[in-house]
Every structure is written in structure tokens, then in C-alpha cells.
Design a protein around this motif. Structure first.
Motif, PDB file in Angstrom:
ATOM      1  N   GLY A 101       1.731   8.523 -14.191  1.00 53.57           N
ATOM      2  CA  GLY A 101       3.051   8.872 -14.682  1.00 53.57           C
ATOM      3  C   GLY A 101       4.122   8.492 -13.675  1.00 53.57           C
ATOM      4  O   GLY A 101       3.851   8.296 -12.491  1.00 53.57           O
ATOM      5  N   GLY A 102       5.340   8.371 -14.140  1.00 53.50           N
ATOM      6  CA  GLY A 102       6.425   8.003 -13.245  1.00 53.50           C
ATOM      7  C   GLY A 102       6.442   6.508 -12.966  1.00 53.50           C
ATOM      8  O   GLY A 102       5.989   5.692 -13.785  1.00 53.50           O
ATOM      9  N   TYR A 103       6.929   6.151 -11.766  1.00 51.54           N
ATOM     10  CA  TYR A 103       7.126   4.746 -11.419  1.00 51.54           C
ATOM     11  C   TYR A 103       6.675   4.482  -9.980  1.00 51.54           C
ATOM     12  O   TYR A 103       6.557   5.414  -9.168  1.00 51.54           O
ATOM     13  N   LEU A 104       6.445   3.211  -9.700  1.00 57.00           N
ATOM     14  CA  LEU A 104       6.166   2.759  -8.341  1.00 57.00           C
ATOM     15  C   LEU A 104       7.325   1.904  -7.867  1.00 57.00           C
ATOM     16  O   LEU A 104       7.681   0.916  -8.512  1.00 57.00           O
ATOM     17  N   LEU A 105       7.931   2.296  -6.758  1.00 60.31           N
ATOM     18  CA  LEU A 105       8.909   1.456  -6.069  1.00 60.31           C
ATOM     19  C   LEU A 105       8.138   0.710  -4.987  1.00 60.31           C
ATOM     20  O   LEU A 105       7.627   1.320  -4.053  1.00 60.31           O
ATOM     21  N   ILE A 106       8.020  -0.604  -5.151  1.00 55.62           N
ATOM     22  CA  ILE A 106       7.179  -1.416  -4.275  1.00 55.62           C
ATOM     23  C   ILE A 106       8.059  -2.297  -3.402  1.00 55.62           C
ATOM     24  O   ILE A 106       8.920  -3.022  -3.910  1.00 55.62           O
ATOM     25  N   GLU A 107       7.852  -2.230  -2.084  1.00 55.34           N
ATOM     26  CA  GLU A 107       8.577  -3.078  -1.144  1.00 55.34           C
ATOM     27  C   GLU A 107       7.562  -3.977  -0.442  1.00 55.34           C
ATOM     28  O   GLU A 107       6.756  -3.510   0.365  1.00 55.34           O
ATOM     29  N   ASN A 108       7.607  -5.270  -0.783  1.00 53.20           N
ATOM     30  CA  ASN A 108       6.615  -6.207  -0.284  1.00 53.20           C
ATOM     31  C   ASN A 108       6.913  -6.703   1.117  1.00 53.20           C
ATOM     32  O   ASN A 108       6.087  -7.382   1.722  1.00 53.20           O
ATOM     33  N   HIS A 109       8.079  -6.393   1.635  1.00 53.92           N
ATOM     34  CA  HIS A 109       8.448  -6.839   2.970  1.00 53.92           C
ATOM     35  C   HIS A 109       9.319  -5.777   3.609  1.00 53.92           C
ATOM     36  O   HIS A 109      10.069  -5.071   2.929  1.00 53.92           O
ATOM     37  N   CYS A 110       9.208  -5.631   4.914  1.00 53.46           N
ATOM     38  CA  CYS A 110      10.069  -4.693   5.651  1.00 53.46           C
ATOM     39  C   CYS A 110      11.000  -5.498   6.536  1.00 53.46           C
ATOM     40  O   CYS A 110      10.565  -6.117   7.509  1.00 53.46           O
ATOM     41  N   SER A 111      12.283  -5.515   6.192  1.00 53.11           N
ATOM     42  CA  SER A 111      13.225  -6.338   6.941  1.00 53.11           C
ATOM     43  C   SER A 111      13.635  -5.710   8.269  1.00 53.11           C
ATOM     44  O   SER A 111      14.327  -6.336   9.062  1.00 53.11           O
ATOM     45  N   ILE A 112      13.219  -4.460   8.507  1.00 56.70           N
ATOM     46  CA  ILE A 112      13.501  -3.824   9.802  1.00 56.70           C
ATOM     47  C   ILE A 112      12.189  -3.392  10.464  1.00 56.70           C
ATOM     48  O   ILE A 112      12.148  -2.390  11.166  1.00 56.70           O
ATOM     49  N   CYS A 113      11.154  -4.180  10.235  1.00 53.63           N
ATOM     50  CA  CYS A 113       9.813  -3.782  10.682  1.00 53.63           C
ATOM     51  C   CYS A 113       9.772  -3.518  12.184  1.00 53.63           C
ATOM     52  O   CYS A 113       9.164  -2.551  12.646  1.00 53.63           O
ATOM     53  N   ALA A 114      10.404  -4.366  12.965  1.00 54.14           N
ATOM     54  CA  ALA A 114      10.372  -4.199  14.419  1.00 54.14           C
ATOM     55  C   ALA A 114      11.007  -2.879  14.828  1.00 54.14           C
ATOM     56  O   ALA A 114      10.465  -2.136  15.658  1.00 54.14           O
ATOM     57  N   ALA A 115      12.162  -2.568  14.240  1.00 53.99           N
ATOM     58  CA  ALA A 115      12.843  -1.317  14.568  1.00 53.99           C
ATOM     59  C   ALA A 115      12.020  -0.118  14.119  1.00 53.99           C
ATOM     60  O   ALA A 115      11.895   0.874  14.834  1.00 53.99           O
ATOM     61  N   ALA A 116      11.447  -0.201  12.908  1.00 55.52           N
ATOM     62  CA  ALA A 116      10.660   0.913  12.381  1.00 55.52           C
ATOM     63  C   ALA A 116       9.384   1.120  13.182  1.00 55.52           C
ATOM     64  O   ALA A 116       8.920   2.251  13.343  1.00 55.52           O
ATOM     65  N   THR A 117       8.806   0.032  13.702  1.00 58.51           N
ATOM     66  CA  THR A 117       7.618   0.150  14.543  1.00 58.51           C
ATOM     67  C   THR A 117       7.947   0.862  15.838  1.00 58.51           C
ATOM     68  O   THR A 117       7.191   1.716  16.318  1.00 58.51           O
ATOM     69  N   ALA A 118       9.086   0.523  16.418  1.00 58.90           N
ATOM     70  CA  ALA A 118       9.502   1.143  17.677  1.00 58.90           C
ATOM     71  C   ALA A 118       9.946   2.584  17.477  1.00 58.90           C
ATOM     72  O   ALA A 118       9.790   3.416  18.369  1.00 58.90           O
ATOM     73  N   CYS A 119      10.495   2.882  16.308  1.00 59.36           N
ATOM     74  CA  CYS A 119      11.001   4.229  16.053  1.00 59.36           C
ATOM     75  C   CYS A 119      10.796   4.566  14.581  1.00 59.36           C
ATOM     76  O   CYS A 119      11.558   4.107  13.727  1.00 59.36           O
ATOM     77  N   GLN A 120       9.776   5.374  14.268  1.00 65.03           N
ATOM     78  CA  GLN A 120       9.461   5.655  12.877  1.00 65.03           C
ATOM     79  C   GLN A 120      10.454   6.609  12.235  1.00 65.03           C
ATOM     80  O   GLN A 120      10.353   6.922  11.058  1.00 65.03           O
ATOM     81  N   GLY A 121      11.444   7.038  13.008  1.00 63.44           N
ATOM     82  CA  GLY A 121      12.531   7.808  12.417  1.00 63.44           C
ATOM     83  C   GLY A 121      13.268   7.017  11.362  1.00 63.44           C
ATOM     84  O   GLY A 121      13.833   7.584  10.419  1.00 63.44           O
ATOM     85  N   PHE A 122      13.257   5.683  11.480  1.00 59.54           N
ATOM     86  CA  PHE A 122      13.887   4.856  10.458  1.00 59.54           C
ATOM     87  C   PHE A 122      13.180   5.026   9.118  1.00 59.54           C
ATOM     88  O   PHE A 122      13.816   5.095   8.066  1.00 59.54           O
ATOM     89  N   CYS A 123      11.838   5.089   9.132  1.00 56.34           N
ATOM     90  CA  CYS A 123      11.070   5.265   7.893  1.00 56.34           C
ATOM     91  C   CYS A 123      11.315   6.638   7.288  1.00 56.34           C
ATOM     92  O   CYS A 123      11.502   6.778   6.085  1.00 56.34           O
ATOM     93  N   ARG A 124      11.298   7.679   8.120  1.00 55.83           N
ATOM     94  CA  ARG A 124      11.546   9.028   7.608  1.00 55.83           C
ATOM     95  C   ARG A 124      12.938   9.124   7.019  1.00 55.83           C
ATOM     96  O   ARG A 124      13.152   9.778   5.990  1.00 55.83           O
ATOM     97  N   SER A 125      13.889   8.465   7.660  1.00 54.37           N
ATOM     98  CA  SER A 125      15.262   8.478   7.180  1.00 54.37           C
ATOM     99  C   SER A 125      15.368   7.846   5.806  1.00 54.37           C
ATOM    100  O   SER A 125      16.075   8.351   4.920  1.00 54.37           O
ATOM    101  N   GLU A 126      14.641   6.747   5.593  1.00 52.02           N
ATOM    102  CA  GLU A 126      14.723   6.064   4.303  1.00 52.02           C
ATOM    103  C   GLU A 126      14.144   6.915   3.184  1.00 52.02           C
ATOM    104  O   GLU A 126      14.686   6.944   2.077  1.00 52.02           O
ATOM    105  N   MET A 127      13.048   7.618   3.445  1.00 47.49           N
ATOM    106  CA  MET A 127      12.473   8.471   2.404  1.00 47.49           C
ATOM    107  C   MET A 127      13.440   9.587   2.019  1.00 47.49           C
ATOM    108  O   MET A 127      13.616   9.898   0.836  1.00 47.49           O
TER     109      MET A 127
END
Length: 210
Positions: free
Chosen positions: A150-176
Motif C-alpha cells: 500500500g502507499g507509494y515508493l519514493l525512489i532516489e537512484n542517485h545521491c547528489s550530496i553523497c560525500a556530504a551525507a557520508t561525512a555527516c549523516q545529519g543531512f540524511c536525517r534532515s531530509e527525512m
């Protein structure tokens, strides 16, 4: 091999994951022989790799996928510069400086996303608008109905800020947090695949709360 064909094959492997030459040939409307020739050329360049997978019967299937160098063909917003700037920011202002940067980026994105989703009423409409703006930002985002859960899948096939998110996963938490806010009340969101945790992509399951 033409640059156009090369880009099409790399993009197909990026957006849809590992595939056989026959599957790629059908997808790109070329012959299987041509697809294999192109894949061999990409392999020689170090951009793709393969695994021979044995089935219950018949010959093993050769499954093609992007190599690390192949993934690097897609932009990541100048990762070296980003890491250098983040390191300098932390040296100068500590973790508080990083947190303030994340908050500032989140506020800017919130205004931009809210404008893009303005006038959208259904969850599907909102997700499609969100995917469109995320794709413009380099995330190669799509929306699919999740028939199994049920519901939907939002799929992101590429991370354009991967380097920043790897160094600081606060970027990922912020996006959610941001996704939940702009999609509106009564939304349940769960990340079911995560690129930084070893996944091929980031996938979010989104649905109306019961």
C-alpha cells in the motif's frame, strides 16, 4: 561506442539496477549483440562489471552492473570541495557550525519544496511534485505505487550530496524530517533502502497513516 549510447546504458544500470544484456537491449531498443559489444567496451573502460549467476536450468546468466567508477560518472556536487568545506567549518565552529549549516539548508529546501507542492492535494500528486524537484537537484527520483504494502515508493537512484551525507549523516536525517513536513499531516514515511548503508539507492515507503 557513441557517447550517447554509453550514457543510455550507464543510466539504465543506474536507475534500474543490475540487468542482463538481453534486458538492456530490449530497454534501449538495440540488438542483443550490440548491447553485449557496448557492455564489453564499457567493461574495458572499467565502468561496468558482471557476475555470472547460475539458474535452476540452462546456462548461467551474465548480470551487468555499474562499477565504482561507473557510479562516479554521475555528478555528486563536487565531493572533494564539499568535504574540504565541511572539514573547515567543523574546525572553525565545531559541531554546532555543522548543525547550523544543516538547519539553514533544511529551511531553504522547505520553502522551495512547499512552493513546488502548493496546490497538490493527493499524496500521489505531492510525491510526483517532490520527485520532480528532487530530480532537478540531481537525485534521479521517481514515484511508484507499492502494490504489496500500500502507499507509494519514493525512489532516489542517485545521491547528489553523497560525500556530504557520508561525512555527516545529519543531512540524511534532515531530509527525512523535511519530507514528512512538506507532505503534510497524517503521513507515514519509512526509509527501506539506504545508499549510505550499502544499498544501491535510497527508497522511502510513504503512505497515509491508518
Amino acid at each position: 561506442m557513441s557517447d550517447r549510447t554509453k550514457t543510455r546504458l550507464l543510466t539504465a544500470l543506474k536507475t534500474s539496477g543490475p540487468q542482463t544484456a538481453a534486458e538492456l537491449a530490449k530497454r534501449e531498443s538495440v540488438t542483443a549483440v550490440a548491447a553485449r559489444q557496448h557492455l564489453d567496451s564499457l567493461s574495458a573502460e572499467g565502468l561496468v562489471e558482471y557476475e555470472d549467476v547460475k539458474g535452476a536450468v540452462g546456462r548461467p546468466k551474465r548480470i551487468w552492473s555499474l562499477s565504482r567508477e561507473g557510479h562516479a560518472q554521475f555528478p555528486d556536487n563536487h565531493s572533494g570541495l564539499i568535504l574540504s568545506l565541511l572539514g573547515g567549518l567543523k574546525d572553525l565552529y565545531g559541531d554546532e557550525g555543522i548543525d547550523r549549516l544543516i538547519s539553514h539548508r533544511e529551511n531553504e529546501a522547505r520553502a522551495s519544496y512547499a512552493k513546488a507542492l502548493s496546490g497538490k492535494h493527493s499524496l500521489q500528486e505531492k510525491l510526483e511534485a517532490l520527485a520532480e524537484i528532487r530530480s532537478r537537484e540531481g537525485y534521479m527520483a521517481t514515484v511508484q505505487a507499492d502494490d504489496d504494502n500500500g502507499g507509494y515508493l519514493l525512489i532516489e537512484n542517485h545521491c547528489s550530496i553523497c560525500a556530504a551525507a557520508t561525512a555527516c549523516q545529519g543531512f540524511c536525517r534532515s531530509e527525512m524530517t523535511l519530507f514528512i513536513e512538506v507532505l503534510g499531516e497524517g503521513i507515514e514515511l519509512e526509509r527501506t533502502e539506504h545508499l549510505l548503508s550499502g544499498g544501491r539507492r535510497c527508497v522511502y515507503h510513504v503512505r497515509q497513516a491508518a
